[in-house]
Write an enzyme that holds these catalytic residues in place. Sequence first.
Site, PDB file in Angstrom:
ATOM      1  N   SER A 261       5.661 -75.229  37.208  1.00 43.54           N
ATOM      2  CA  SER A 261       5.784 -74.796  38.596  1.00 43.54           C
ATOM      3  C   SER A 261       4.537 -75.108  39.424  1.00 43.54           C
ATOM      4  CB  SER A 261       6.131 -73.301  38.638  1.00 43.54           C
ATOM      5  OG  SER A 261       6.494 -72.909  39.928  1.00 43.54           O
TER       6      SER A 261
ATOM      7  N   ASP B 275       7.718 -77.728  41.737  1.00 39.55           N
ATOM      8  CA  ASP B 275       9.056 -77.788  41.130  1.00 39.55           C
ATOM      9  C   ASP B 275      10.129 -77.266  42.079  1.00 39.55           C
ATOM     10  OD1 ASP B 275       8.180 -75.124  40.849  1.00 39.55           O
ATOM     11  OD2 ASP B 275       9.518 -74.780  39.146  1.00 39.55           O
TER      12      ASP B 275
END
EC number: 2.7.1.106
Length: 594
Positions: A175, A334
């Site tokens: 992420s 992401d």
Amino acid sequence: MAENAEGDLNSNLLHAPYHTGDPQLDTAIGQWLRWDKNPKTKEQIENLLRNGMNKELRDRLCYRMTFGTAGLRSAMGAGFCYINDLTVIQSTQGMYTYLERCFSDFKQRGFVVGYDTRGQVTSSCSSQRLAKLTAAVLLAKDVPVYLFSRYVPTPFVPYAVQELKAVAGVMITASHNRKEDNGYKVYWETGAQITSPHDKEILKCIEECVEPWNGSWNDNLVDTSPLKRDPLQEICRRYMEDLKKICFYRELNSKTTLKFVHTSFHGVGHDYVQTAFQVFGFKPPIPVPEQKDPDPDFSTVKCPNPEEGESVLELSLRLAEKENARIVLATDPDADRLAAAELQENGHWKVFTGNELAALFGWWMFDCWKKTTARNADVKNVYMLATTVSSKILKAIALKEGFHFEETLPGFKWIGSRIKDLLDNGKEVLFAFEESIGFLCGTSVLDKDGVSAAVVVAEMASYLETMNITLKQQLINVYEKYGYHISKTSYFLCYDPPTIKSIFERLRNFDSPKEYPKFCGTFAILHVRDITTGYDSSQPNKKSVLPVSKSSQMITFTFQNGCVATLRTSGTEPKIKYYAEMCASPDQRWELLS
């Protein structure tokens, strides 16, 4: 001659019994050098062994990763506690073993694998390679694998799990973490992230399956196996079609004079956000050219986390000023989280916090629900959710409007699981969020989604623009109607787990054993809730209503003056986070602000 000597040394390293004085370490070294087929990570361990770096070898080889709030996450590099080819193979072997026990139709339904654009040259490790190895382990066991042929936003994996009726899925991503990190995020058949007991059972299975199986390293299977399928086009088409469910003003969007800038923070988001804007009828947002293409080094930002605010949004804000765009939207690498900023009349930018955006989303999603549902629709069937460390603004809106609000433990895995329960019981969930800029509008995906959040903010801003109202002005309107909610969230970095533990233990044994603080400075503490131990002084039985979470630290203090403050450890980063909020009813506005 030197080359032969080096070859002999490597051969000796591979086959010799190791005598570091630590039998556990000796065994771990032998296992690593036998099992690892990645030359770069194997060489990292060999170099440490050659140089007698026993402490670092122990740190790397004698500990394993555990599931945090977002699956397995660690630095890329050699060692059983890091993300690398071998640990991803081991994790997937454990997944296979557990899923085979849980699902008799595993080999009919299959498994979804997605990945972002992270990579590290020094370990020859990339998200795409780790995704291929994940697929290879399963293909070698005759499991159908839906492997995306290119990088995708994280929410596409849980969406695909549900749409394709797969038993589970994995997204290879870290992420918004620093560039050195990567991760292995697991979704159950429900489309929600795994929670207990699945996480603990999978870890047990990983421990049982540490030696790579025949075929686990054979990533050629990704190109040759008839069981490998590419879901990219079909999932993208279905996802964009489902987005229309939360689009309420498409015609208005097509006519708006507002301009938007979007940055994808060197990650996956650019193409998908562009397409989402088209679905909503907008002209495409203006991309930040230096940040629109994938770059695993995240070379234009000090850290790839849009939550850090104006300092990391510099390029997008300057481009917006140049292009006369009033709204900046930033998806993290992401594309599962969203930051937003708005240019104010005074020429300054307002970067909204996660809690402030949630106040706007909550108002918007309920307002759209009221305008589009039948008059006899039951508001008591409607729900919104937030994590317990997030703002209570949704609770205030729910109390006034008559729908239900629920809170969960931190982490979207808890929100996703609870939404699934509510949907299965015929309830309607409009919106859910966590304060760290994670938002979910609608329920097509059961995880936070920065792509849909970006385009919903654009529609909200366009709608408000027709009434000459800015996002910031509407935020004030929300607070005026439902009560001001003033929050402060931040964190301290701490890389030493024993220090973190001692901080929390001191809070639990403050003036005397098993006594929490009664004051913070001059401010009296009314109640204490400790999620780690399950204690809650506000409950008649002194037990927390939220589930106990022994694997993480979290203590909440409710003050006599109404302030609520929480201290907790991050499940994904070396951070001690703190959250504080003052909530007021509308008639208390001036008292609160004075």
